[in-house]
Motif scaffolding. Structure first.
Motif, mmCIF file in Angstrom:
data_model
loop_
_atom_site.group_PDB
_atom_site.id
_atom_site.type_symbol
_atom_site.label_atom_id
_atom_site.label_comp_id
_atom_site.label_asym_id
_atom_site.label_seq_id
_atom_site.Cartn_x
_atom_site.Cartn_y
_atom_site.Cartn_z
ATOM 1 N N SER A 108 52.672 9.823 10.073
ATOM 2 C CA SER A 108 51.383 9.774 10.782
ATOM 3 C C SER A 108 50.452 8.929 10.080
ATOM 4 C CB SER A 108 50.764 11.059 10.970
ATOM 5 O OG SER A 108 50.941 11.952 10.062
ATOM 6 N N ARG A 109 50.911 8.465 8.655
ATOM 7 C CA ARG A 109 50.219 7.487 7.835
ATOM 8 C C ARG A 109 51.099 6.819 6.999
ATOM 9 N NH1 ARG A 109 50.027 11.547 3.760
ATOM 10 N NH2 ARG A 109 49.243 13.281 4.615
ATOM 11 N N ASN A 110 50.881 5.749 6.299
ATOM 12 C CA ASN A 110 51.640 5.038 5.174
ATOM 13 C C ASN A 110 52.209 6.197 4.308
ATOM 14 O OD1 ASN A 110 52.014 2.938 6.974
ATOM 15 N ND2 ASN A 110 50.503 1.912 5.692
ATOM 16 N N VAL A 111 53.334 6.411 3.912
ATOM 17 C CA VAL A 111 53.700 7.221 2.873
ATOM 18 C C VAL A 111 54.052 6.483 1.541
ATOM 19 C CG1 VAL A 111 55.586 8.816 2.324
ATOM 20 C CG2 VAL A 111 54.672 8.778 4.734
ATOM 21 N N ALA A 112 53.700 7.161 0.434
ATOM 22 C CA ALA A 112 54.208 6.584 -0.829
ATOM 23 C C ALA A 112 55.155 7.396 -1.376
ATOM 24 C CB ALA A 112 53.003 5.927 -1.613
ATOM 25 N N PRO A 113 55.898 6.781 -2.400
ATOM 26 C CA PRO A 113 56.850 7.679 -3.157
ATOM 27 C C PRO A 113 55.970 8.846 -3.830
ATOM 28 C CG PRO A 113 57.515 5.587 -3.600
ATOM 29 C CD PRO A 113 56.199 5.354 -2.522
ATOM 30 N N GLY A 114 56.321 9.990 -3.846
ATOM 31 C CA GLY A 114 55.797 11.074 -4.394
ATOM 32 C C GLY A 114 54.659 11.708 -3.436
ATOM 33 N N ASP A 115 54.521 11.263 -2.283
ATOM 34 C CA ASP A 115 53.620 11.874 -1.223
ATOM 35 C C ASP A 115 54.274 12.865 -0.663
ATOM 36 O OD1 ASP A 115 51.487 9.880 -1.879
ATOM 37 O OD2 ASP A 115 51.662 8.724 0.044
ATOM 38 N N LEU A 116 53.230 13.937 -0.224
ATOM 39 C CA LEU A 116 54.138 15.051 0.444
ATOM 40 C C LEU A 116 54.101 14.568 1.781
ATOM 41 C CD1 LEU A 116 52.695 18.462 -0.947
ATOM 42 C CD2 LEU A 116 54.840 17.240 -1.308
ATOM 43 N N GLY B 211 52.053 15.211 6.885
ATOM 44 C CA GLY B 211 51.902 13.694 6.847
ATOM 45 C C GLY B 211 52.721 13.333 7.880
ATOM 46 N N ILE B 212 53.266 13.840 8.810
ATOM 47 C CA ILE B 212 54.121 13.573 9.759
ATOM 48 C C ILE B 212 53.961 14.295 11.195
ATOM 49 C CG2 ILE B 212 56.005 12.982 8.140
ATOM 50 C CD1 ILE B 212 57.266 15.661 9.009
ATOM 51 N N GLN B 213 54.415 13.644 12.299
ATOM 52 C CA GLN B 213 54.223 14.335 13.391
ATOM 53 C C GLN B 213 55.556 14.229 14.282
ATOM 54 O OE1 GLN B 213 51.628 10.468 14.873
ATOM 55 N NE2 GLN B 213 51.246 12.464 16.053
ATOM 56 N N ILE B 214 55.648 15.164 15.418
ATOM 57 C CA ILE B 214 56.758 15.366 16.043
ATOM 58 C C ILE B 214 57.013 14.238 17.053
ATOM 59 C CG2 ILE B 214 58.433 16.637 17.562
ATOM 60 C CD1 ILE B 214 57.055 19.396 16.320
ATOM 61 N N ALA B 215 57.951 13.339 17.152
ATOM 62 C CA ALA B 215 57.620 12.147 18.027
ATOM 63 C C ALA B 215 59.101 11.870 18.696
ATOM 64 C CB ALA B 215 57.583 10.979 17.152
ATOM 65 N N SER B 216 59.275 11.343 19.795
ATOM 66 C CA SER B 216 60.810 10.715 20.243
ATOM 67 C C SER B 216 61.106 9.371 19.673
ATOM 68 C CB SER B 216 60.559 10.980 21.907
ATOM 69 O OG SER B 216 62.050 10.747 22.201
ATOM 70 N N PHE B 217 62.305 9.292 19.413
ATOM 71 C CA PHE B 217 62.620 7.946 18.955
ATOM 72 C C PHE B 217 63.885 7.727 19.743
ATOM 73 C CE2 PHE B 217 60.711 9.893 15.594
ATOM 74 C CZ PHE B 217 60.015 8.975 15.012
ATOM 75 N N ASP B 218 63.516 6.834 20.831
ATOM 76 C CA ASP B 218 64.812 6.502 21.966
ATOM 77 C C ASP B 218 65.658 7.631 22.388
ATOM 78 O OD1 ASP B 218 66.046 4.232 22.984
ATOM 79 O OD2 ASP B 218 67.402 3.727 21.219
ATOM 80 N N GLY B 219 65.038 8.524 22.740
ATOM 81 C CA GLY B 219 65.802 9.665 23.313
ATOM 82 C C GLY B 219 66.342 10.771 22.132
ATOM 83 N N LEU B 220 65.889 10.517 20.890
ATOM 84 C CA LEU B 220 66.145 11.531 19.955
ATOM 85 C C LEU B 220 64.929 12.078 19.253
ATOM 86 C CD1 LEU B 220 67.993 13.042 17.826
ATOM 87 C CD2 LEU B 220 68.026 11.241 16.411
ATOM 88 N N ARG B 221 64.712 13.434 19.253
ATOM 89 C CA ARG B 221 63.453 14.082 19.004
ATOM 90 C C ARG B 221 63.498 14.169 17.359
ATOM 91 N NH1 ARG B 221 61.265 19.589 21.036
ATOM 92 N NH2 ARG B 221 62.767 20.277 19.785
ATOM 93 N N GLY B 222 62.373 13.610 16.607
ATOM 94 C CA GLY B 222 62.272 13.642 15.094
ATOM 95 C C GLY B 222 61.004 13.716 14.905
ATOM 96 N N CYS B 223 60.636 13.246 13.526
ATOM 97 C CA CYS B 223 59.375 13.233 12.944
ATOM 98 C C CYS B 223 59.027 11.772 12.715
ATOM 99 C CB CYS B 223 59.011 14.267 11.904
ATOM 100 S SG CYS B 223 59.056 15.796 12.421
ATOM 101 N N ALA B 224 57.708 11.222 13.159
ATOM 102 C CA ALA B 224 57.108 9.955 12.543
ATOM 103 C C ALA B 224 56.293 10.219 11.452
ATOM 104 C CB ALA B 224 56.687 9.263 13.730
ATOM 105 N N LYS C 12 53.890 4.209 8.381
ATOM 106 C CA LYS C 12 53.393 4.805 9.714
ATOM 107 C C LYS C 12 53.956 4.564 10.881
ATOM 108 C CE LYS C 12 49.075 5.461 12.372
ATOM 109 N NZ LYS C 12 47.613 5.168 12.443
ATOM 110 N N GLY C 13 54.513 5.585 11.619
ATOM 111 C CA GLY C 13 55.109 5.285 12.928
ATOM 112 C C GLY C 13 56.536 5.578 12.961
ATOM 113 N N GLN C 14 57.170 4.936 11.704
ATOM 114 C CA GLN C 14 58.574 5.053 11.513
ATOM 115 C C GLN C 14 59.025 6.540 11.495
ATOM 116 O OE1 GLN C 14 59.657 2.750 8.310
ATOM 117 N NE2 GLN C 14 59.417 0.844 9.059
ATOM 118 N N GLN C 15 60.333 6.662 11.825
ATOM 119 C CA GLN C 15 60.786 8.036 11.619
ATOM 120 C C GLN C 15 61.197 8.141 10.234
ATOM 121 O OE1 GLN C 15 64.226 10.944 13.472
ATOM 122 N NE2 GLN C 15 64.383 8.854 13.980
#
Ligand SMILES: C[S@@+](CC[C@H](N)C(=O)[O-])C[C@H]1O[C@@H](n2cnc3c(N)ncnc32)[C@H](O)[C@@H]1O
Length: 618
Positions: free
Chosen positions: A151-159, A136-149, A389-392
């Motif tokens: 890829s959809r809105n995540v709710a508590p308990g979601d994988l 439910g996440i994708q590899i992305a760059s955040f202001d020069g730091l690679r991490g994961c965003a 969605k889109g947040q780190q």
């Protein structure tokens, strides 16, 4: 802040017990009294308890097992989610900063830029999904730091992620390969070294099942293990200096001890292996990878004995208790974190492709991920709080203080709530030393202590009261009529104990405040140091920063630093290129993290000093 707001008494009690179950020894070390256990100890502890309950519901939701009626279960789940929302309002509103490459940025405002599909990380991601990773996440760059965003809105308990066990790189999967079997035949090879040497070779094999994973990794790491000597020296007098010196020496020894093996392998397999794969930089690369990217994973129902590697590994909140410490690390309580095996289970250091692209935060979205699901044979990463969605997306590598983050991951967290200052008290001396040692032992008190941004530990104060006690007071403590942990035992004893503490705190704070790196301003630390006419450490660091960027400065030692001093200074307009994680070959980013570490130490020492003085003059 009232965190513990579940209205129903029984449900609150359940959450409280889970919190207690999840408390770490460092949290218990700072506990002032048992009544504190009625409240969440901190966000980490509470998040672990909430995650445990969410996990329980996820497991029993569909089959109705566990003796919970479906409607009651729904109601409890709803209450738990409401609890989470009130518990982390600042997280929900995005008021969380994370250290990126050049500046602190709000995790909520910086949206990830997905990595290009044809980049090594993009190709790895596509392969991982083909291999059955549910992301439910994708590899992305955040202001020069690679991490994961997200890829959809995540709710508590979601994988966030679910990774099939076939993809894991660890002792068992390595031993199932030809290379692993060959290495296993070598006598006396520790698990750590097996994994490091396997990595050194397998990363060059285009046919390896993990080839795309290896390719997605940075070409160079900038953890403290590869800090050049000048940077280590810039931390002189601190616990990080001690830890780095020990850990770097430990790795060098391990490498030297492995050298005959490398020569033997090169002689035996000249058609497959290259000498360049076995130099110190290659060894360091593989070691830093295992230190900063591996997880400690629990394998339930594993019949094998627990293979406790020396790797620190990110430790999720799985079950309470304590893991090992890093090689070369002291055994202060600051190394206390994490999980352990339950009966019939064992914990192993594991490289978890994809999950290891997720960055750390003490304000994470997921804390409970370190146990292989015995039914699905997957490693699951459930969120315990929402993420847009889109947040780190962040996981917690454990309640790691900045010292460990700097040394083994290369970064620090500003205002890290898990930060500590280790405080080593002098062993008793003089005519009463035997009596003092006996009382300390009987009270279960050691001389290694920790300071936090919060109250002084009762154990530290108790220890100090013993260390300055008179013969009569020691005798009363021995008989149990005086308890040094319960509070002041006599006015004079208390005054002396607090004076001893004050002297110890000043003994740490004063030299720290002389360090040029701490005095340097907030801008470019490197520039500030290069311009400073400071002491030797400052000159060494500014000398270091004049090095040519492509010369590997990671070897440390006198020869490395002196040989490179002659390199031309870099023109001001040619700032060094940063790697995926925001590190540059001139160590500017690392300098900034060293400064964050020092400032954290300074702040805790100043707070502790204030607290000590408050106790002196109540
Ligand atoms: C397990 S990896 C995480 C993935 C890594 N960012 C990547 O894309 O290759 C750990 C490394 O990521 C970086 N990292 C993780 N969390 C970070 C944070 N909060 N701030 C800065 N760097 C971080 C550090 O370089 C650390 O050694």
């Amino acid at each position: 802040m009232q965190l513990f707001d579940i209205s129903d008494e029984r449900k609150r009690a359940l959450l409280q017990q889970l919190g207690v179950l999840h408390s770490l020894s460092i949290e218990l070390y700072f506990l002032q009294d048992a009544s504190q256990l009625r409240q969440p100890l901190n966000l980490r502890n509470e998040a672990a308890a909430v995650s445990l309950l969410l996990g329980f519901f996820a497991e029993h939701h569909s089959d109705g097992e566990g003796g919970i009626d479906a409607r009651a279960q729904q109601a409890l789940l709803a209450e738990l989610l409401r609890h989470g929302r009130t518990l982390w309002p600042e997280l929900a509103s995005g008021n969380v900063t994370v250290s990126g490459s050049s500046s602190s940025s709000s995790a909520a405002t910086v949206r990830g830029e997905p990595v290009p599909a044809d980049s090594p990380a993009g190709q790895f991601e596509a392969w991982a999904v083909q291999q059955g990773v549910a992301a439910g996440i994708q590899i992305a760059s955040f202001d020069g730091l690679r991490g994961c965003a997200a890829s959809r809105n995540v709710a508590p308990g979601d994988l966030l992620l679910s990774i099939p066990s076939d993809l894991l790189i660890y002792q068992d999967s390595v031993l199932a390969t030809d290379l692993g079997r060959m290495l296993h035949a070598i006598p006396n090879l520790t698990v750590d070294n097996l994994l490091i040497i396997f990595t050194m070779i397998d990363r060059h094999d285009a046919d390896s099942q993990w080839a795309l994973y290896w390719r997605s990794l940075p070409h160079k790491y900038y953890t403290g293990l590869s800090f050049p000597q000048a940077l280590v020296d810039a931390l002189r007098g601190t616990a990080a200096h001690l830890e780095l010196t020990r850990a770097q020496a430990h790795l060098r020894q391990q490498f030297a001890a492995s050298k005959p093996l490398f020569d033997m392998l090169l002689t035996a397999y000249p058609q497959f292996l290259e000498a360049g794969w076995f130099d110190y930089d290659s060894y360091l690369w593989a070691a830093e990878l295992w230190y900063s990217y591996a997880f400690e994973i629990e394998f339930p129902d594993s019949s094998a004995a627990a293979d406790k590697g020396g790797f620190p590994a990110a430790v999720a909140d799985v079950v309470p208790v304590v893991t090992g410490s890093k090689p070369g690390a002291s055994t202060t309580s600051s190394s206390t974190s994490g999980s352990s095996a339950t009966t019939g289970s064992c914990c192993k250091p594991v490289m978890v492709p994809f999950a290891c692209h997720v960055n750390h935060s003490p304000w994470p979205h997921c804390v409970r991920y370190g146990r292989l699901n015995p039914t699905t044979r997957t490693l699951d990463f459930p969120a315990f709080r929402p993420c847009t969605k889109g947040q780190q997306v962040f996981i917690s590598y454990g309640p790691v203080p900045n010292l460990k983050l700097l040394c083994y991951y290369g970064f620090c967290v500003p205002s890290n709530p898990h930060d500590l200052v280790p405080l080593q008290l002098e062993p008793p001396e003089g005519p009463l030393q035997e009596q003092q040692a006996a009382v300390l032992e009987a009270q279960g008190l050691g001389l290694e202590h920790s300071l936090q941004d919060g109250p002084l530990s009762r154990q530290l104060l108790g220890c100090l009261r013993v260390v300055v006690a008179t013969a009569e007071e020691l005798e009363s403590m021995r008989k149990g009529t005086l308890d040094p942990m319960a509070g002041p035992i006599a006015a004079e004893n208390e005054e002396q104990a607090l004076h001893t503490l004050q002297a110890a705190l000043l003994g740490l704070l004063e030299p720290l405040e002389q360090l040029p790196l701490l005095a340097a301003g907030d801008g470019d630390v490197a520039e500030a140091l290069a311009g400073a006419n400071g002491n030797n450490a400052a000159e060494a660091v500014s000398g270091l920063l004049r090095l040519h960027p492509h010369q590997p400065a990671a070897d440390g030692g006198a020869d490395a630093s002196t040989a490179k001093q002659t390199a031309a200074p870099r023109p001001a307009d040619q700032q060094p290129q940063c790697n995926e994680n925001g590190f540059d070959a001139d160590w500017r980013t690392s300098l900034r993290f060293c400064q964050i570490y020092l400032r954290g130490q300074q702040y805790i020492l100043q707070q502790s000093l204030k607290e000590c003085q408050r106790l002196m003059h109540p």
